[in-house]
Design an enzyme around this catalytic site. Structure first.
Site, PDB file in Angstrom:
ATOM      1  N   CYS A 106       3.271   8.218   1.743  1.00 44.23           N
ATOM      2  CA  CYS A 106       3.643   7.209   2.732  1.00 44.23           C
ATOM      3  C   CYS A 106       3.872   5.905   1.976  1.00 44.23           C
ATOM      4  CB  CYS A 106       2.504   7.074   3.745  1.00 44.23           C
ATOM      5  SG  CYS A 106       2.755   5.736   4.908  1.00 44.23           S
ATOM      6  N   CYS A 150       3.103  -5.962  16.170  1.00 44.14           N
ATOM      7  CA  CYS A 150       2.418  -4.979  17.027  1.00 44.14           C
ATOM      8  C   CYS A 150       0.920  -5.320  17.053  1.00 44.14           C
ATOM      9  CB  CYS A 150       2.630  -3.562  16.503  1.00 44.14           C
ATOM     10  SG  CYS A 150       4.367  -3.067  16.497  1.00 44.14           S
ATOM     11  N   CYS A 206      -1.778  -3.366  14.795  1.00 43.81           N
ATOM     12  CA  CYS A 206      -1.427  -3.068  13.402  1.00 43.81           C
ATOM     13  C   CYS A 206      -1.892  -4.167  12.446  1.00 43.81           C
ATOM     14  CB  CYS A 206       0.081  -2.878  13.298  1.00 43.81           C
ATOM     15  SG  CYS A 206       0.622  -2.497  11.620  1.00 43.81           S
ATOM     16  N   CYS A 236      -3.240   1.465   8.084  1.00 45.07           N
ATOM     17  CA  CYS A 236      -2.165   0.839   7.345  1.00 45.07           C
ATOM     18  C   CYS A 236      -2.308  -0.685   7.271  1.00 45.07           C
ATOM     19  CB  CYS A 236      -0.876   1.221   8.026  1.00 45.07           C
ATOM     20  SG  CYS A 236       0.522   0.439   7.339  1.00 45.07           S
ATOM     21  N   GLU A 268       8.701  -2.966   8.369  1.00 46.75           N
ATOM     22  CA  GLU A 268       9.609  -2.301   9.300  1.00 46.75           C
ATOM     23  C   GLU A 268      10.870  -1.921   8.507  1.00 46.75           C
ATOM     24  OE1 GLU A 268       9.971  -0.937  12.339  1.00 46.75           O
ATOM     25  OE2 GLU A 268      12.041  -0.697  11.691  1.00 46.75           O
ATOM     26  N   GLU A 289       0.822  -1.208   0.000  1.00 49.32           N
ATOM     27  CA  GLU A 289       0.000   0.000   0.000  1.00 49.32           C
ATOM     28  C   GLU A 289       0.858   1.260   0.000  1.00 49.32           C
ATOM     29  OE1 GLU A 289      -2.694  -0.126   3.321  1.00 49.32           O
ATOM     30  OE2 GLU A 289      -3.249  -2.188   2.831  1.00 49.32           O
ATOM     31  N   ASN A 346      -6.274   3.727  14.825  1.00 46.56           N
ATOM     32  CA  ASN A 346      -7.262   3.277  13.849  1.00 46.56           C
ATOM     33  C   ASN A 346      -7.692   1.878  14.227  1.00 46.56           C
ATOM     34  OD1 ASN A 346      -7.887   4.980  11.526  1.00 46.56           O
ATOM     35  ND2 ASN A 346      -5.668   5.020  11.226  1.00 46.56           N
ATOM     36  N   CYS A 392       4.912  -7.911   7.604  1.00 49.71           N
ATOM     37  CA  CYS A 392       5.819  -7.431   8.648  1.00 49.71           C
ATOM     38  C   CYS A 392       5.979  -8.500   9.719  1.00 49.71           C
ATOM     39  CB  CYS A 392       5.241  -6.148   9.256  1.00 49.71           C
ATOM     40  SG  CYS A 392       6.303  -5.380  10.481  1.00 49.71           S
ATOM     41  N   LEU A 442       6.625   4.740  19.698  1.00 47.76           N
ATOM     42  CA  LEU A 442       6.820   4.474  21.126  1.00 47.76           C
ATOM     43  C   LEU A 442       5.559   3.851  21.729  1.00 47.76           C
ATOM     44  CD1 LEU A 442       8.826   4.809  23.474  1.00 47.76           C
ATOM     45  CD2 LEU A 442       7.935   7.116  23.826  1.00 47.76           C
ATOM     46  N   HIS A 443       4.472   4.571  21.667  1.00 48.97           N
ATOM     47  CA  HIS A 443       3.133   4.091  22.056  1.00 48.97           C
ATOM     48  C   HIS A 443       2.938   3.745  23.538  1.00 48.97           C
ATOM     49  CE1 HIS A 443       2.515   4.258  17.841  1.00 48.97           C
ATOM     50  NE2 HIS A 443       2.980   3.075  17.539  1.00 48.97           N
TER      51      HIS A 443
HETATM   52  N1  SAH Z   1       7.254  -0.558  11.238  1.00 47.50           N
HETATM   53  C1  SAH Z   1       7.400   0.864  11.303  1.00 47.50           C
HETATM   54  C2  SAH Z   1       6.683   1.624  10.208  1.00 47.50           C
HETATM   55  C3  SAH Z   1       5.323   1.142   9.793  1.00 47.50           C
HETATM   56  S1  SAH Z   1       3.988   1.447  10.910  1.00 47.50           S
HETATM   57  C4  SAH Z   1       6.970   1.351  12.685  1.00 47.50           C
HETATM   58  O1  SAH Z   1       6.583   0.556  13.504  1.00 47.50           O
HETATM   59  O2  SAH Z   1       7.134   2.526  12.950  1.00 47.50           O
HETATM   60  C5  SAH Z   1       3.746   3.183  10.864  1.00 47.50           C
HETATM   61  C6  SAH Z   1       3.134   3.774  12.097  1.00 47.50           C
HETATM   62  O3  SAH Z   1       1.750   3.451  12.195  1.00 47.50           O
HETATM   63  C7  SAH Z   1       3.762   3.271  13.386  1.00 47.50           C
HETATM   64  O4  SAH Z   1       3.881   4.308  14.309  1.00 47.50           O
HETATM   65  C8  SAH Z   1       2.735   2.265  13.855  1.00 47.50           C
HETATM   66  O5  SAH Z   1       2.892   1.983  15.207  1.00 47.50           O
HETATM   67  C9  SAH Z   1       1.459   2.974  13.490  1.00 47.50           C
HETATM   68  N2  SAH Z   1       0.279   2.145  13.434  1.00 47.50           N
HETATM   69  C10 SAH Z   1       0.158   0.858  13.072  1.00 47.50           C
HETATM   70  N3  SAH Z   1      -1.111   0.442  13.160  1.00 47.50           N
HETATM   71  C11 SAH Z   1      -1.828   1.502  13.584  1.00 47.50           C
HETATM   72  C12 SAH Z   1      -3.210   1.691  13.875  1.00 47.50           C
HETATM   73  N4  SAH Z   1      -4.084   0.716  13.751  1.00 47.50           N
HETATM   74  N5  SAH Z   1      -3.580   2.916  14.302  1.00 47.50           N
HETATM   75  C13 SAH Z   1      -2.674   3.926  14.423  1.00 47.50           C
HETATM   76  N6  SAH Z   1      -1.383   3.801  14.167  1.00 47.50           N
HETATM   77  C14 SAH Z   1      -0.942   2.597  13.754  1.00 47.50           C
END
Ligand code: SAH
Length: 339
Positions: free
Chosen positions: A107, A118, A121, A331, A162, A94, A290, A114, A215-216
């Site tokens: 983006c 997480c 995600c 995403c 990633e 995407e 999201n 991946c 970070l989250h």
């Molecule tokens: N792997 C990398 C880049 C891809 S994810 C990373 O982890 O940074 C891009 C961003 O979107 C990251 O900050 C990820 O944590 C966030 N992300 C993934 N799923 C998401 C969701 N459902 N809602 C909001 N942010 C999300």
């Protein structure tokens, strides 16, 4: 027979060496580079200022990669365009094109699927398939520009995958971008879930890009519960690497913080985050999470309140504008739906 070379993944210097190795003059490489990266042709036979014989030799030695639009969703609200691209081996990634006041931002994805796992995600739900090549990252930009007629000013490596887990190809891609007269690495952000060893390596390259850290969560317990990578590199190690990145490159770190209802959006979490980042020259990007189909997580209802708490604690924080709300820009969701 040796495998053909993916010519779009070569930097100008690499292309020159390859062309010289064929016994050709260096300026031929510049002509070819111009066909590929300025005129963006997709077929050697169209390189009309080269002899037919040279074109034949190019076909024998190289191939020109391409990607196809499989699906295109355009937002009625804010012109965000979301592409599902089909790669040459029929895998999909995407790409999202967004309009901001300061220009167009794209983006792009760095892997098919991946490994990082997480919990919130969609990109990681069906696991990892393969790394993208430099040309496949580049082509997401070329195709999106061609299709939309928009000029791209900013690039974020924040799509599927990633990027630091595909380090060599991502660096190759960044080198390709560095060669472009109309693009600066200062307009590129790379987002990582925190592969600490690679952050040190990236710092040494002093590329001038912005590093975004997903970070989250401000404590190991909470972060490990939503991001498995935290069991490999904990928050203390990650913070040390981030400080090193800033000290080495002078580039301020951007921390991403996806706010999840009832998980990481309370005062206790805000206080812990303030304590963690106090004194760091950084920026916190708050993103209402999201919701994804496979997930149990919901958007936080206290995004503004969380931001206020951070700002009052002396942390520089903004809320990311939601774009493409009507086309579900979460995403990895489009690829998942296609599967
Ligand atoms: N792997 C990398 C880049 C891809 S994810 C990373 O982890 O940074 C891009 C961003 O979107 C990251 O900050 C990820 O944590 C966030 N992300 C993934 N799923 C998401 C969701 N459902 N809602 C909001 N942010 C999300």
């Amino acid at each position: 027979m040796t495998e053909k070379i993916d010519i779009l993944s070569l930097s100008r210097g690499e292309l020159q060496s390859e062309i010289e190795a064929l016994g050709e003059k260096k300026f031929r490489a510049d002509q070819i580079y111009d066909w590929l990266h300025v005129k963006k042709i997709t077929d050697f036979s169209k390189m009309t200022n080269l002899s037919a014989q040279l074109r034949e030799r190019l076909v024998e030695r190289f191939w020109i990669n391409s990607i196809k639009i499989k699906k295109r969703l355009v937002s009625d609200i804010d012109n965000t365009v979301k592409y599902l691209y089909e790669l040459s081996d029929a895998e999909h990634v995407e790409t999202v094109l967004m309009e901001y006041k300061h220009g167009n931002s794209i983006c792009i994805s760095s892997q098919v699927g991946c490994k990082m796992g997480c919990k919130f995600c969609a990109s990681t739900k069906a696991g990892y398939v393969r790394d993208l090549t430099a040309s496949e990252m580049l082509l997401q930009i070329y195709e999106s520009e061609k299709d939309s007629g928009r000029r791209i000013d900013h690039i974020v490596l924040m799509g599927i995958g990633e990027p630091l887990d595909n380090f060599d190809n991502v660096i190759k891609f960044l080198r390709l971008m560095e060669e472009k007269p109309d693009m600066s690495l200062r307009h590129i952000s790379l987002s990582t879930c925190g592969l600490v060893d690679r952050i040190y390596e990236l710092a040494e390259l002093k590329l001038g890009i912005t590093l975004s850290i997903s970070l989250h969560a401000p404590t190991d317990e909470l972060r490990s519960s939503i991001m498995p990578i935290n069991d490999r590199y904990n928050i203390a190690e990650l913070m040390k690497a981030c400080r090193y990145y800033f000290d080495t490159t002078g580039r301020r770190i951007s921390y991403e913080f996806a706010l999840i209802d009832g998980v990481n959006d309370n005062k206790q979490t805000a206080d812990a985050l303030i304590k963690l980042l106090k004194g760091q020259n950084c920026h916190v990007n708050l993103i209402p999470v999201n919701a994804i189909k496979e997930g149990v997580f919901k958007k936080s209802r206290s995004v503004e309140a969380f931001k206020e708490m951070l700002c009052q604690g002396g942390i520089n924080a903004t809320v990311r504008r939601t774009l493409g709300a009507d086309i579900n820009a979460a995403c990895g969701q489009l690829r998942r739906d296609n599967q």
